[in-house]
Every structure is written in structure tokens, then in C-alpha cells.
Design a protein around this motif. Structure first.
Motif, short mmCIF file in Angstrom:
data_model
loop_
_atom_site.label_atom_id
_atom_site.label_comp_id
_atom_site.label_asym_id
_atom_site.label_seq_id
_atom_site.Cartn_x
_atom_site.Cartn_y
_atom_site.Cartn_z
N LYS A 36 0.83 -1.21 0.00
CA LYS A 36 0.00 0.00 0.00
C LYS A 36 0.86 1.26 0.00
O LYS A 36 0.53 2.24 -0.66
N SER A 40 0.86 3.93 -3.01
CA SER A 40 0.43 5.29 -2.71
C SER A 40 1.34 6.33 -3.35
O SER A 40 0.95 7.49 -3.51
N ILE A 62 -7.58 1.17 -13.98
CA ILE A 62 -7.35 1.33 -12.55
C ILE A 62 -6.33 2.45 -12.35
O ILE A 62 -5.45 2.66 -13.19
N ASN A 63 -6.46 3.19 -11.26
CA ASN A 63 -5.42 4.15 -10.90
C ASN A 63 -4.17 3.39 -10.50
O ASN A 63 -4.24 2.32 -9.89
N ASN A 65 -2.26 3.84 -8.20
CA ASN A 65 -2.15 3.67 -6.75
C ASN A 65 -3.08 2.58 -6.21
O ASN A 65 -3.20 2.39 -5.00
N THR A 67 -6.46 2.31 -6.66
CA THR A 67 -7.84 2.71 -6.41
C THR A 67 -8.60 2.87 -7.73
O THR A 67 -8.00 2.92 -8.81
N GLY A 68 -9.93 2.96 -7.63
CA GLY A 68 -10.75 3.35 -8.77
C GLY A 68 -10.81 2.34 -9.90
O GLY A 68 -10.94 2.73 -11.06
N GLU A 69 -10.76 1.06 -9.59
CA GLU A 69 -10.83 0.06 -10.66
C GLU A 69 -12.23 0.03 -11.27
O GLU A 69 -13.23 -0.01 -10.55
N THR A 209 -3.21 -5.53 -9.66
CA THR A 209 -4.53 -6.15 -9.76
C THR A 209 -4.43 -7.35 -10.70
O THR A 209 -3.42 -7.56 -11.37
#
Length: 218
Positions: A36, A40, A62-63, A65, A67-69, A209
Motif C-alpha cells: 500500500k 500510494s 485502474i489508478n 495507486n 484505487t478506482g478500478e 490487480t
């Protein structure tokens, strides 16, 4: 006189040791300690493919970092109901190009807006996706026997040893593929054993991911 020289020498050595220690501590504390923390520090977006329950490849984003997948394109959105393969960001980062197949199984290139609203067939994209899986997409990244090497000044430096990561859930298999640089050339993104993975030049690694064929933009 000798005593004074010794004291001066000792002071200089002490200062050097303190400076080196400070630099080491600064470098160590700035390094990511966990996945993480590593993620980040990353910016931008990654587009990639992932196979659905029917075994058909969809386009996801996906971002960097973690997030936001979100899924951008399902084969139901494709008028030909075929796989979506090898996505690439356009040079301006506003569209995504990918390969699919028409009703005659002929290869075509489709483009989709980043906002997922429009899908079109395109004949001359500014970046052309490749149909086949590539070990490396870069001239200065070499993938051999599943390991990743950076090529610089005619020398190869290995930064990823596939067989050395069993204890991080990387199991024996074909190893790394589809390796490419991040936009700032500080990281390499690639696929290994079904996971999109990111590694820095020092060998620090993290999974991002599930998926394959990643392409990264800032």
C-alpha cells in the motif's frame, strides 16, 4: 601537532559518517515498506485486460495507486461480441485503442473514449496495438526466462528474478511478460502469473490487480 591532526581527522570522519547515515536513513524512510505504501507513491492510470466468467477478454482501468478500478468495455458493448485485446492509451491520453475481430474473424482496431461513451472502428491510430503477447514492449527492457533486465550502456541489470519470488505468491511458470516503462521511466509494469505487477529500479515489487496487457499513462 600529531594530536591536533588526529582530532581534526577524527572530526572529519565523524562528519562523513553522520552525513552518510543521514542519507541512508532518508533513503530508507522514503522507500515503500508495504504494497500500500508503494502504491500510494504512484500516479496515473493503467488500462488492461481481464477475462470474464465466459472467458472473454474485457477492457478495465485502474489508478496506478490501486484505487478506482472500473470496467470500461465489456464484449456485450462490442457489435461483434468478440475479445478485446492489447489496449493502449492514445498519445493524448483521451482515448483507448484495442484489438477485436469482426463477424468474419478479421482483426480490427476499436477506440473508446476514456469516459466510455463512444466506440468506433479506427484505421490509423497514433499508437498501434499488437495482437500477440509480447515479452517486452521496450528496446531497453529485456525479458528472458521470465526474468526482467534493464539494458543501459550495453550492460544488462536484472531487477526481477521470477524464481526468486515464490515466497510472495509468485509461482513457477512462464514468468514476466508485456513489460513496459511507466511514463517517467522510474518503474516497470508487467504481467506475471495473471497479475499486473509493478517494480522499481531497486527491485521493490508490488501486485496491482488481476489482469494482463497493461499500459500506463500520467
Amino acid at each position: 601537532m600529531l594530536k591536533k591532526l588526529f582530532i581534526v581527522f577524527a572530526v572529519i570522519i565523524g562528519i562523513v559518517v553522520l552525513v552518510v547515515a543521514a542519507l541512508f536513513i532518508s533513503s530508507w524512510t522514503s522507500r515503500p515498506k508495504t504494497d500500500k505504501e508503494f502504491l500510494s507513491q504512484l500516479k496515473g492510470e493503467v488500462v488492461f485486460t481481464r477475462r470474464n466468467a465466459e472467458g472473454v477478454s474485457d477492457i478495465w482501468k485502474i489508478n496506478a495507486n490501486g484505487t478506482g478500478e472500473v470496467m470500461l468495455f465489456h464484449n456485450d458493448s462490442n457489435p461483434f461480441k468478440a475479445d478485446a485485446l492489447s489496449p493502449l492509451w492514445s498519445k493524448d491520453g483521451k482515448k483507448i485503442y484495442f484489438i477485436s475481430f469482426d463477424n468474419n474473424k478479421k482483426e480490427i482496431i476499436l477506440e473508446i473514449d476514456d469516459n466510455e461513451k463512444n466506440i468506433n472502428i479506427i484505421k490509423n491510430p497514433d499508437r498501434k496495438p499488437s495482437t500477440g503477447s509480447e515479452w517486452s514492449r521496450e528496446k531497453d527492457i529485456r525479458v528472458f526466462n521470465g526474468d526482467i533486465y534493464i539494458i543501459k550502456d550495453g550492460q544488462e541489470v536484472r531487477i526481477f528474478k521470477h524464481s526468486g519470488y515464490y515466497n510472495q505468491d509468485y509461482v513457477a511458470g512462464s514468468g514476466a511478460s508485456e513489460a513496459s516503462w511507466s511514463p517517467d521511466k522510474e518503474y516497470i509494469i508487467f504481467e506475471v502469473e495473471g497479475f499486473i505487477t509493478i517494480i522499481n529500479k531497486n527491485g521493490k515489487i508490488t501486485k496491482l490487480t488481476k489482469g494482463s496487457a497493461p499500459d500506463w499513462k500520467y
